[in-house]
Design an enzyme around this catalytic site. Structure first.
Site, PDB file in Angstrom:
ATOM      1  N   SER A 185       0.835  -1.205   0.000  1.00 32.18           N
ATOM      2  CA  SER A 185       0.000   0.000   0.000  1.00 32.18           C
ATOM      3  C   SER A 185       0.866   1.249   0.000  1.00 32.18           C
ATOM      4  O   SER A 185       1.767   1.392   0.847  1.00 32.18           O
ATOM      5  CB  SER A 185      -0.864   0.057   1.265  1.00 32.18           C
ATOM      6  OG  SER A 185      -1.968  -0.770   1.143  1.00 32.18           O
ATOM      7  N   HIS A 194      -3.296   1.201  -4.629  1.00 29.22           N
ATOM      8  CA  HIS A 194      -2.957  -0.003  -5.411  1.00 29.22           C
ATOM      9  C   HIS A 194      -3.467   0.206  -6.832  1.00 29.22           C
ATOM     10  O   HIS A 194      -4.661   0.116  -7.093  1.00 29.22           O
ATOM     11  CB  HIS A 194      -3.600  -1.253  -4.789  1.00 29.22           C
ATOM     12  CG  HIS A 194      -2.996  -1.632  -3.476  1.00 29.22           C
ATOM     13  ND1 HIS A 194      -2.002  -2.575  -3.354  1.00 29.22           N
ATOM     14  CD2 HIS A 194      -3.230  -1.178  -2.232  1.00 29.22           C
ATOM     15  CE1 HIS A 194      -1.654  -2.690  -2.084  1.00 29.22           C
ATOM     16  NE2 HIS A 194      -2.388  -1.850  -1.376  1.00 29.22           N
ATOM     17  N   HIS A 233      -6.309  -8.267  -1.573  1.00 30.18           N
ATOM     18  CA  HIS A 233      -6.434  -8.552  -0.146  1.00 30.18           C
ATOM     19  C   HIS A 233      -7.693  -9.372   0.110  1.00 30.18           C
ATOM     20  O   HIS A 233      -8.706  -9.220  -0.574  1.00 30.18           O
ATOM     21  CB  HIS A 233      -6.530  -7.247   0.657  1.00 30.18           C
ATOM     22  CG  HIS A 233      -5.386  -6.299   0.425  1.00 30.18           C
ATOM     23  ND1 HIS A 233      -5.376  -5.402  -0.617  1.00 30.18           N
ATOM     24  CD2 HIS A 233      -4.222  -6.119   1.095  1.00 30.18           C
ATOM     25  CE1 HIS A 233      -4.247  -4.697  -0.576  1.00 30.18           C
ATOM     26  NE2 HIS A 233      -3.528  -5.116   0.447  1.00 30.18           N
ATOM     27  N   TYR A 251      -9.744  -8.920   2.499  1.00 29.60           N
ATOM     28  CA  TYR A 251     -10.884  -8.076   2.892  1.00 29.60           C
ATOM     29  C   TYR A 251     -11.609  -7.464   1.706  1.00 29.60           C
ATOM     30  O   TYR A 251     -12.715  -6.942   1.843  1.00 29.60           O
ATOM     31  CB  TYR A 251     -10.451  -6.977   3.883  1.00 29.60           C
ATOM     32  CG  TYR A 251      -9.446  -5.981   3.345  1.00 29.60           C
ATOM     33  CD1 TYR A 251      -9.811  -4.967   2.470  1.00 29.60           C
ATOM     34  CD2 TYR A 251      -8.107  -6.053   3.717  1.00 29.60           C
ATOM     35  CE1 TYR A 251      -8.886  -4.055   1.970  1.00 29.60           C
ATOM     36  CE2 TYR A 251      -7.178  -5.146   3.232  1.00 29.60           C
ATOM     37  CZ  TYR A 251      -7.576  -4.160   2.354  1.00 29.60           C
ATOM     38  OH  TYR A 251      -6.649  -3.273   1.854  1.00 29.60           O
ATOM     39  N   GLU A 252     -10.979  -7.510   0.519  1.00 29.27           N
ATOM     40  CA  GLU A 252     -11.670  -7.007  -0.671  1.00 29.27           C
ATOM     41  C   GLU A 252     -12.760  -7.981  -1.125  1.00 29.27           C
ATOM     42  O   GLU A 252     -13.540  -7.677  -2.016  1.00 29.27           O
ATOM     43  CB  GLU A 252     -10.667  -6.795  -1.808  1.00 29.27           C
ATOM     44  CG  GLU A 252      -9.692  -5.670  -1.555  1.00 29.27           C
ATOM     45  CD  GLU A 252      -8.626  -5.581  -2.642  1.00 29.27           C
ATOM     46  OE1 GLU A 252      -8.931  -5.070  -3.732  1.00 29.27           O
ATOM     47  OE2 GLU A 252      -7.489  -6.044  -2.397  1.00 29.27           O
ATOM     48  N   ALA A 256       2.870  -2.439   3.778  1.00 29.67           N
ATOM     49  CA  ALA A 256       2.792  -1.427   4.824  1.00 29.67           C
ATOM     50  C   ALA A 256       2.304  -2.159   6.076  1.00 29.67           C
ATOM     51  O   ALA A 256       1.434  -3.024   5.980  1.00 29.67           O
ATOM     52  CB  ALA A 256       1.787  -0.354   4.423  1.00 29.67           C
ATOM     53  N   MET A 292      -2.043  -6.798   6.609  1.00 30.53           N
ATOM     54  CA  MET A 292      -3.217  -7.504   6.073  1.00 30.53           C
ATOM     55  C   MET A 292      -2.882  -8.217   4.758  1.00 30.53           C
ATOM     56  O   MET A 292      -3.737  -8.342   3.881  1.00 30.53           O
ATOM     57  CB  MET A 292      -4.360  -6.504   5.843  1.00 30.53           C
ATOM     58  CG  MET A 292      -4.779  -5.730   7.075  1.00 30.53           C
ATOM     59  SD  MET A 292      -6.084  -4.544   6.719  1.00 30.53           S
ATOM     60  CE  MET A 292      -6.022  -3.496   8.181  1.00 30.53           C
ATOM     61  N   SER A 293      -1.638  -8.635   4.623  1.00 33.64           N
ATOM     62  CA  SER A 293      -1.271  -9.291   3.351  1.00 33.64           C
ATOM     63  C   SER A 293      -0.053 -10.184   3.559  1.00 33.64           C
ATOM     64  O   SER A 293       0.239 -10.625   4.667  1.00 33.64           O
ATOM     65  CB  SER A 293      -0.936  -8.217   2.300  1.00 33.64           C
ATOM     66  OG  SER A 293       0.235  -7.519   2.666  1.00 33.64           O
ATOM     67  N   ASN A 301       2.857   3.103  10.865  1.00 31.18           N
ATOM     68  CA  ASN A 301       2.192   3.638  12.061  1.00 31.18           C
ATOM     69  C   ASN A 301       2.620   2.814  13.261  1.00 31.18           C
ATOM     70  O   ASN A 301       3.065   1.674  13.105  1.00 31.18           O
ATOM     71  CB  ASN A 301       0.661   3.576  11.897  1.00 31.18           C
ATOM     72  CG  ASN A 301       0.164   2.195  11.549  1.00 31.18           C
ATOM     73  OD1 ASN A 301       0.415   1.678  10.457  1.00 31.18           O
ATOM     74  ND2 ASN A 301      -0.520   1.556  12.477  1.00 31.18           N
ATOM     75  N   HIS A 319      -5.752   4.691   6.997  1.00 32.43           N
ATOM     76  CA  HIS A 319      -5.143   4.365   5.707  1.00 32.43           C
ATOM     77  C   HIS A 319      -4.423   5.572   5.090  1.00 32.43           C
ATOM     78  O   HIS A 319      -3.418   5.400   4.394  1.00 32.43           O
ATOM     79  CB  HIS A 319      -6.223   3.823   4.761  1.00 32.43           C
ATOM     80  CG  HIS A 319      -5.677   3.212   3.498  1.00 32.43           C
ATOM     81  ND1 HIS A 319      -4.766   2.175   3.488  1.00 32.43           N
ATOM     82  CD2 HIS A 319      -5.906   3.500   2.187  1.00 32.43           C
ATOM     83  CE1 HIS A 319      -4.461   1.854   2.239  1.00 32.43           C
ATOM     84  NE2 HIS A 319      -5.141   2.642   1.427  1.00 32.43           N
TER      85      HIS A 319
END
Ligand SMILES: O=P(O)(O)O[C@@H]1C[C@H](O)[C@@H](CO)O1
Length: 324
Positions: free
Chosen positions: A67, A98, A120, A122-123, A150, A253-254, A277, A291
C-alpha cells in the site's frame, strides 16, 4: 445491475454497486474466501501464455508493491504495463494506493515484473485468488519473490518510516483454517505439505542488511516477525497486546498467504515491511491507525524504498545466478 435498497443513517437510499469495482464470487458461488476451489494449473497457464505473448521481457524476479509503495515500479526501465482488467482470470484492485497493473521491465539490467497493486482478503477475494498472481509469476519463469507491505509497528523500538526485513511470520488466518493452499493439491505447483520453517531466504536477509549498511540506512532497517490479519478493520488494543505477547513485531493484512504460495511453488522469498504507524497498545491515547497515514508514509519513504529495492534486485540476481 438493479439498484439495491439499503438503509443508511438518515433513511433509505438507492445504492447501485459499482460492478467493475466489486470482486466477483468464485466458481462455487462463494465470495467469503472459504471455497476450496482455485483455478487449475491449465487456467493459470493460459494467463501466463497471454502475458508471454504480450510482453518481450522474461522476468526472473517478481515484486509485489505494498500500500502506497507503487512507486517502486517507477524505477523500472523499458517498462511494459498491463492493467489487471486486460489479463484473463486476474482479479482487479479495489484499494486506494494499489494501481492495478503488472509492470514488466528492467531494474539495473535485471528482468522483473512488479505488481502495482495486490489483492487482499478483505476485498472479498478468497486467499487462493489473492495469491493467483504469484503462481502466474512462477509460470512466467520468476524464481524470486520480493513482497513489500505497509504494516503497523508493534515492537516498541520501531519508529514510523522504519523498514523491517521479515524474518518469519505467524499465519494467524491459517490458525483459523484459512490457507491459500486449502483444497485439492496440484503437484505441478508444489507438494501437499510444504515446509515453512525457512520461508524467508537467509542469504537474501543477510544481503539486505549489507545493502542497508552500504546505503547508510542501517539505523532504520530492522528485522522481525510479521503477521497478517484479515482486515479491513485495524486491530483492537487487546488483539495487539496478544500479538505482542506471542512475538509479533509488525502487523498487516497481506503477504503471509503470498509467501506460503510462493514457497509452495519453490520460489525464493524476501519480504519487507514499511512501518507506517505505531500500533496503539494502550487505552490512554486518542491515536488511531488510518489508511491515509499509511499512504503518506509510503510517499515519504518512496525514494529510499526505490533505491533499496533496486539494489536488492541486483544483489539477489547475482547470488541466484552464482548458485545455478
Ligand atoms: O497491501 P498492504 O499489506 O501493504 O496494505 C496494508 C494493509 C491494508 O491493506 C492497508 C491498511 O492501510 O495497508
Amino acid at each position: 445491475m438493479a439498484p439495491i435498497n439499503v438503509t443508511v443513517m438518515g433513511g433509505r437510499k438507492d445504492y447501485v454497486p459499482a460492478k467493475e469495482t466489486l470482486p466477483e464470487v468464485d466458481a462455487e458461488g462463494n465470495g467469503n474466501g472459504n471455497s476450496a476451489k482455485g483455478y487449475s494449473y491449465e487456467t493459470l497457464q493460459e494467463t501466463a501464455n497471454f502475458l508471454l505473448a504480450r510482453i518481450s521481457i522474461r522476468p526472473t524476479i517478481g515484486i509485489i508493491c505494498g500500500s502506497g509503495m507503487g512507486s517502486l515500479a517507477e524505477s523500472i526501465v523499458d517498462a511494459e504495463s498491463i492493467p489487471y482488467e486486460e489479463i484473463p482470470n486476474f482479479p482487479i484492485s479495489t484499494v486506494e494506493g494499489h494501481h492495478g497493473r503488472l509492470v514488466f521491465g528492467r531494474l539495473d539490467g535485471v528482468s522483473v515484473v512488479a505488481m502495482q497493486g495486490r489483492f487482499h482478503y478483505y476485498e472479498g477475494y478468497p486467499l487462493w485468488k489473492c495469491c493467483l498472481p504469484v503462481r502466474v509469476m512462477r509460470l512466467l519463469g520468476v524464481k524470486t519473490l520480493i513482497a513489500t507491505n505497509a504494516a503497523g509497528g508493534l515492537n516498541p523500538t520501531y519508529k514510523i518510516g522504519d523498514l523491517m526485513i521479515v524474518k518469519d511470520h505467524i499465519n494467524m488466518m491459517g490458525f483459523a483454517g484459512n490457507n491459500p493452499l486449502h483444497g485439492p493439491n496440484d503437484e505441478r505447483f508444489g507438494p501437499r505439505f510444504p515446509p515453512m520453517n525457512k520461508a524467508y531466504n537467509y542469504e537474501y536477509r543477510k544481503l539486505a542488511k549489507e545493502v542497508a549498511k552500504e546505503y547508510n540506512i542501517e539505523n532504520i532497517v530492522r528485522e522481525g516477525v510479521y503477521t497478517c490479519l484479515g482486515g479491513p478493520n485495524f486491530e483492537t488494543v487487546a488483539e495487539l497486546n496478544m500479538l505482542k505477547m506471542v512475538g509479533v513485531d509488525a502487523v498487516g493484512m497481506s503477504t503471509v498467504h503470498e509467501v506460503i504460495t510462493a514457497r509452495h511453488c519453490d520460489m525464493n522469498v524476501f519480504a519487507l515491511s514499511l512501518i507506517t504507524n505505531e500500533c496503539v497498545t494502550s487505552y490512554e491515547t486518542d491515536d488511531q491507525a488510518n489508511h491515509d497515514e499509511v499512504l503518506d508514509v509510503g510517499r515519504m519513504r518512496q525514494d529510499i524504498l526505490r533505491k533499496f529495492v533496486s539494489r536488492l534486485v541486483t544483489r539477489f540476481h547475482q547470488i541466484d545466478n552464482a548458485s545455478l
